[in-house]
Design a protein around this motif. Structure first.
Motif, PDB file in Angstrom:
ATOM      1  N   SER A  62     -12.675  -5.260 -23.405  1.00 50.03           N
ATOM      2  CA  SER A  62     -11.313  -4.830 -23.087  1.00 50.03           C
ATOM      3  C   SER A  62     -10.283  -5.950 -23.214  1.00 50.03           C
ATOM      4  O   SER A  62      -9.083  -5.683 -23.342  1.00 50.03           O
ATOM      5  N   VAL A  63     -10.744  -7.208 -23.169  1.00 49.26           N
ATOM      6  CA  VAL A  63      -9.807  -8.328 -23.220  1.00 49.26           C
ATOM      7  C   VAL A  63     -10.106  -9.297 -24.356  1.00 49.26           C
ATOM      8  O   VAL A  63      -9.343 -10.254 -24.576  1.00 49.26           O
ATOM      9  N   LYS A  64     -11.185  -9.071 -25.077  1.00 52.06           N
ATOM     10  CA  LYS A  64     -11.576  -9.986 -26.141  1.00 52.06           C
ATOM     11  C   LYS A  64     -10.485 -10.060 -27.201  1.00 52.06           C
ATOM     12  O   LYS A  64      -9.942  -9.055 -27.619  1.00 52.06           O
ATOM     13  N   GLY A  65     -10.148 -11.289 -27.581  1.00 56.57           N
ATOM     14  CA  GLY A  65      -9.097 -11.492 -28.569  1.00 56.57           C
ATOM     15  C   GLY A  65      -7.707 -11.580 -27.977  1.00 56.57           C
ATOM     16  O   GLY A  65      -6.766 -11.977 -28.662  1.00 56.57           O
ATOM     17  N   ARG A  66      -7.560 -11.226 -26.712  1.00 58.26           N
ATOM     18  CA  ARG A  66      -6.251 -11.297 -26.051  1.00 58.26           C
ATOM     19  C   ARG A  66      -6.232 -12.302 -24.909  1.00 58.26           C
ATOM     20  O   ARG A  66      -5.207 -12.934 -24.649  1.00 58.26           O
ATOM     21  N   PHE A  67      -7.347 -12.437 -24.208  1.00 55.27           N
ATOM     22  CA  PHE A  67      -7.434 -13.333 -23.053  1.00 55.27           C
ATOM     23  C   PHE A  67      -8.279 -14.555 -23.417  1.00 55.27           C
ATOM     24  O   PHE A  67      -9.253 -14.447 -24.175  1.00 55.27           O
ATOM     25  N   THR A  68      -7.915 -15.692 -22.841  1.00 50.82           N
ATOM     26  CA  THR A  68      -8.673 -16.920 -23.054  1.00 50.82           C
ATOM     27  C   THR A  68      -8.884 -17.615 -21.726  1.00 50.82           C
ATOM     28  O   THR A  68      -7.918 -17.856 -20.978  1.00 50.82           O
ATOM     29  N   ILE A  69     -10.136 -17.941 -21.433  1.00 50.72           N
ATOM     30  CA  ILE A  69     -10.462 -18.648 -20.202  1.00 50.72           C
ATOM     31  C   ILE A  69     -10.668 -20.123 -20.520  1.00 50.72           C
ATOM     32  O   ILE A  69     -11.192 -20.475 -21.582  1.00 50.72           O
ATOM     33  N   SER A  70     -10.228 -20.980 -19.610  1.00 48.64           N
ATOM     34  CA  SER A  70     -10.410 -22.420 -19.797  1.00 48.64           C
ATOM     35  C   SER A  70     -10.585 -23.078 -18.438  1.00 48.64           C
ATOM     36  O   SER A  70     -10.171 -22.542 -17.415  1.00 48.64           O
ATOM     37  N   SER A  71     -11.189 -24.253 -18.477  1.00 44.97           N
ATOM     38  CA  SER A  71     -11.483 -24.957 -17.240  1.00 44.97           C
ATOM     39  C   SER A  71     -10.983 -26.389 -17.310  1.00 44.97           C
ATOM     40  O   SER A  71     -11.130 -27.048 -18.350  1.00 44.97           O
ATOM     41  N   ASP A  72     -10.403 -26.854 -16.235  1.00 46.72           N
ATOM     42  CA  ASP A  72     -10.006 -28.253 -16.098  1.00 46.72           C
ATOM     43  C   ASP A  72     -10.827 -28.818 -14.951  1.00 46.72           C
ATOM     44  O   ASP A  72     -10.451 -28.684 -13.777  1.00 46.72           O
ATOM     45  N   ASN A  73     -11.957 -29.420 -15.298  1.00 39.88           N
ATOM     46  CA  ASN A  73     -12.862 -29.897 -14.260  1.00 39.88           C
ATOM     47  C   ASN A  73     -12.256 -31.021 -13.436  1.00 39.88           C
ATOM     48  O   ASN A  73     -12.611 -31.201 -12.269  1.00 39.88           O
ATOM     49  N   ALA A  74     -11.353 -31.774 -14.012  1.00 43.38           N
ATOM     50  CA  ALA A  74     -10.711 -32.856 -13.267  1.00 43.38           C
ATOM     51  C   ALA A  74      -9.838 -32.314 -12.143  1.00 43.38           C
ATOM     52  O   ALA A  74      -9.648 -32.975 -11.112  1.00 43.38           O
ATOM     53  N   LYS A  75      -9.328 -31.108 -12.345  1.00 41.56           N
ATOM     54  CA  LYS A  75      -8.446 -30.492 -11.348  1.00 41.56           C
ATOM     55  C   LYS A  75      -9.117 -29.346 -10.597  1.00 41.56           C
ATOM     56  O   LYS A  75      -8.474 -28.677  -9.781  1.00 41.56           O
ATOM     57  N   ASN A  76     -10.401 -29.098 -10.897  1.00 44.53           N
ATOM     58  CA  ASN A  76     -11.125 -27.983 -10.260  1.00 44.53           C
ATOM     59  C   ASN A  76     -10.348 -26.675 -10.401  1.00 44.53           C
ATOM     60  O   ASN A  76     -10.189 -25.895  -9.443  1.00 44.53           O
TER      61      ASN A  76
END
Length: 127
Positions: A62-76
């Motif tokens: 339902s969200v593929k191609g529209r939503f992007t998840i990312s992580s900033d481990n330095a900032k949790n």
């Protein structure tokens, strides 16, 4: 005390973008996967996306191609960039944390539950 705090929700028009953030504290962030869920009024909770502790990502159709998840481990912090939004994206969005395997099972199959949950942030998309 474990905390997951979502931010960035709001009202947007169809086709616009929004970026959600999930700030985590009280647990070892690097050891956990973080997932995003949403629940619309009258509907069941839907698993949208996750990022594992080693950076593997997944998106529901339902969200593929529209939503992007990312992580900033330095900032949790984990973010969910939402583009080309649709009225059917209207929901309360939650972030949650669990081990990699538990997260995969919960998001992809609805099996089990996440260890920690945020309180959610409301996203409304007008047509």
């Amino acid at each position: 005390e474990v905390q997951l705090v979502e931010s960035g929700g709001g009202l947007v028009q169809s086709g616009e973008s929004l970026r959600l953030s999930c700030a985590a504290s009280g647990f070892t962030f690097d050891d956990y996967a973080i997932a995003w869920f949403r629940q619309a009024p009258g509907k069941e909770r839907e698993g949208l996306s996750y990022i594992t502790s080693d950076g593997i990502t997944y998106y529901a159709d339902s969200v593929k191609g529209r939503f992007t998840i990312s992580s900033d481990n330095a900032k949790n912090t984990v973010s969910l960039q939402m583009n080309k939004m649709k009225p059917e994206d209207t929901a309360v969005y939650y972030c949650a944390a669990a081990s990699n395997i538990h997260t995969i099972l919960v998001v992809t199959s609805g099996i089990g539950d996440m260890d920690y949950w945020g309180k959610g942030t409301l996203v409304t998309v007008s047509s």
